[in-house]
Design a protein around this motif. Structure first.
Motif, short mmCIF file in Angstrom:
data_model
loop_
_atom_site.label_atom_id
_atom_site.label_comp_id
_atom_site.label_asym_id
_atom_site.label_seq_id
_atom_site.Cartn_x
_atom_site.Cartn_y
_atom_site.Cartn_z
N ILE A 65 -44.11 -25.12 -44.22
CA ILE A 65 -45.05 -24.29 -43.48
C ILE A 65 -44.75 -22.82 -43.73
O ILE A 65 -45.65 -21.99 -43.76
N VAL A 66 -43.48 -22.51 -43.95
CA VAL A 66 -43.09 -21.14 -44.33
C VAL A 66 -42.30 -21.21 -45.63
O VAL A 66 -41.76 -22.24 -46.00
N LYS A 67 -42.28 -20.06 -46.30
CA LYS A 67 -41.45 -19.94 -47.50
C LYS A 67 -40.50 -18.77 -47.31
O LYS A 67 -40.74 -17.90 -46.47
N VAL A 68 -39.45 -18.76 -48.08
CA VAL A 68 -38.38 -17.78 -47.93
C VAL A 68 -38.23 -16.98 -49.21
O VAL A 68 -38.34 -17.51 -50.31
N ARG A 69 -37.95 -15.69 -49.00
CA ARG A 69 -37.60 -14.82 -50.12
C ARG A 69 -36.35 -14.06 -49.70
O ARG A 69 -36.29 -13.49 -48.62
N LYS A 70 -35.35 -14.09 -50.57
CA LYS A 70 -34.10 -13.38 -50.29
C LYS A 70 -34.04 -12.11 -51.11
O LYS A 70 -34.38 -12.10 -52.29
N GLU A 71 -33.63 -11.05 -50.44
CA GLU A 71 -33.46 -9.76 -51.11
C GLU A 71 -32.14 -9.19 -50.64
O GLU A 71 -32.01 -8.84 -49.47
N SER A 72 -31.18 -9.17 -51.53
CA SER A 72 -29.83 -8.74 -51.17
C SER A 72 -29.32 -9.66 -50.05
O SER A 72 -29.29 -10.86 -50.23
N GLN A 73 -28.99 -9.11 -48.91
CA GLN A 73 -28.53 -9.96 -47.80
C GLN A 73 -29.62 -10.23 -46.77
O GLN A 73 -29.37 -10.88 -45.77
N SER A 74 -30.82 -9.76 -47.04
CA SER A 74 -31.94 -9.97 -46.12
C SER A 74 -32.74 -11.19 -46.53
O SER A 74 -32.88 -11.50 -47.72
N VAL A 75 -33.28 -11.87 -45.52
CA VAL A 75 -34.12 -13.04 -45.75
C VAL A 75 -35.48 -12.73 -45.14
O VAL A 75 -35.59 -12.28 -44.00
N PHE A 76 -36.53 -12.97 -45.93
CA PHE A 76 -37.89 -12.71 -45.49
C PHE A 76 -38.69 -14.01 -45.47
O PHE A 76 -38.56 -14.84 -46.37
N TYR A 77 -39.50 -14.15 -44.45
CA TYR A 77 -40.33 -15.35 -44.29
C TYR A 77 -41.80 -14.97 -44.43
O TYR A 77 -42.22 -13.89 -44.05
N SER A 78 -42.57 -15.92 -44.97
CA SER A 78 -44.02 -15.77 -45.03
C SER A 78 -44.62 -17.17 -44.93
O SER A 78 -43.92 -18.18 -45.09
N LEU A 79 -45.91 -17.21 -44.64
CA LEU A 79 -46.58 -18.50 -44.56
C LEU A 79 -46.70 -19.07 -45.96
O LEU A 79 -46.98 -18.36 -46.92
N ALA A 80 -46.49 -20.37 -46.06
CA ALA A 80 -46.45 -21.02 -47.38
C ALA A 80 -47.82 -21.48 -47.85
O ALA A 80 -47.98 -21.85 -49.01
N ASP A 81 -48.81 -21.45 -46.97
CA ASP A 81 -50.08 -22.09 -47.29
C ASP A 81 -51.21 -21.33 -46.60
O ASP A 81 -51.12 -21.03 -45.40
N LYS A 82 -52.25 -21.02 -47.32
CA LYS A 82 -53.42 -20.33 -46.76
C LYS A 82 -54.08 -21.14 -45.65
O LYS A 82 -54.68 -20.57 -44.73
N ARG A 83 -53.97 -22.46 -45.71
CA ARG A 83 -54.56 -23.30 -44.65
C ARG A 83 -53.86 -23.07 -43.33
O ARG A 83 -54.50 -23.03 -42.28
N ILE A 84 -52.53 -22.88 -43.37
CA ILE A 84 -51.77 -22.60 -42.15
C ILE A 84 -52.20 -21.24 -41.60
O ILE A 84 -52.38 -21.07 -40.40
N GLU A 85 -52.36 -20.27 -42.49
CA GLU A 85 -52.82 -18.93 -42.08
C GLU A 85 -54.17 -19.03 -41.37
O GLU A 85 -54.38 -18.42 -40.32
N ALA A 86 -55.10 -19.79 -41.93
CA ALA A 86 -56.42 -19.95 -41.32
C ALA A 86 -56.32 -20.66 -39.97
O ALA A 86 -57.02 -20.30 -39.01
N LEU A 87 -55.45 -21.64 -39.88
CA LEU A 87 -55.27 -22.37 -38.63
C LEU A 87 -54.71 -21.47 -37.54
O LEU A 87 -55.22 -21.44 -36.41
N ILE A 88 -53.69 -20.69 -37.86
CA ILE A 88 -53.08 -19.77 -36.89
C ILE A 88 -54.11 -18.71 -36.48
O ILE A 88 -54.22 -18.36 -35.30
N ALA A 89 -54.87 -18.19 -37.43
CA ALA A 89 -55.91 -17.21 -37.11
C ALA A 89 -56.95 -17.81 -36.16
O ALA A 89 -57.40 -17.13 -35.23
N SER A 90 -57.28 -19.08 -36.38
CA SER A 90 -58.23 -19.76 -35.48
C SER A 90 -57.64 -19.92 -34.08
O SER A 90 -58.34 -19.68 -33.09
N PHE A 91 -56.38 -20.32 -34.01
CA PHE A 91 -55.71 -20.42 -32.71
C PHE A 91 -55.74 -19.09 -31.98
O PHE A 91 -56.02 -19.02 -30.80
#
Length: 97
Positions: A65-91
């Motif tokens: 449902i989410v994906k991870v990107r690491k940059e140095s010692q920081s971890v960043f999260y984002s939605l892994a799927d446009k369908r999840i984004e649309a679902l959350i926006a609808s909610f």
């Protein structure tokens, strides 16, 4: 769509919804709907301990449902799927506006 395909999709959607239905996980997803956010920023908006919060992030990662990107010692999260984004926006539109 054939009934067997529909049943398979229903199972997939039910699994996604089960993963999303915890309030802490929903809050994470709502924060991610506008783009990538660091793990520390996500944690700041939670009342959970760092350990408990990390477990919820792990559940979201495990279920793609989410994906991870690491940059140095920081971890960043984002939605892994446009369908999840649309679902959350609808909610958001239904429950928060």
């Amino acid at each position: 769509m054939e009934m067997s395909d529909m049943k398979e999709r229903a199972t997939e959607v039910a699994d996604v919804l089960k993963t999303m239905t915890h309030p802490e996980r929903l809050m994470v997803l709502c924060q991610l709907v506008n783009g990538e956010v660091s793990a520390s920023q996500l944690q700041e908006n939670s009342t959970l301990s760092q350990s408990a919060f990390s477990q919820h992030l792990a559940v979201l990662r495990k279920n793609n449902i989410v994906k991870v990107r690491k940059e140095s010692q920081s971890v960043f999260y984002s939605l892994a799927d446009k369908r999840i984004e649309a679902l959350i926006a609808s909610f958001y539109k239904i429950f928060c506006e």
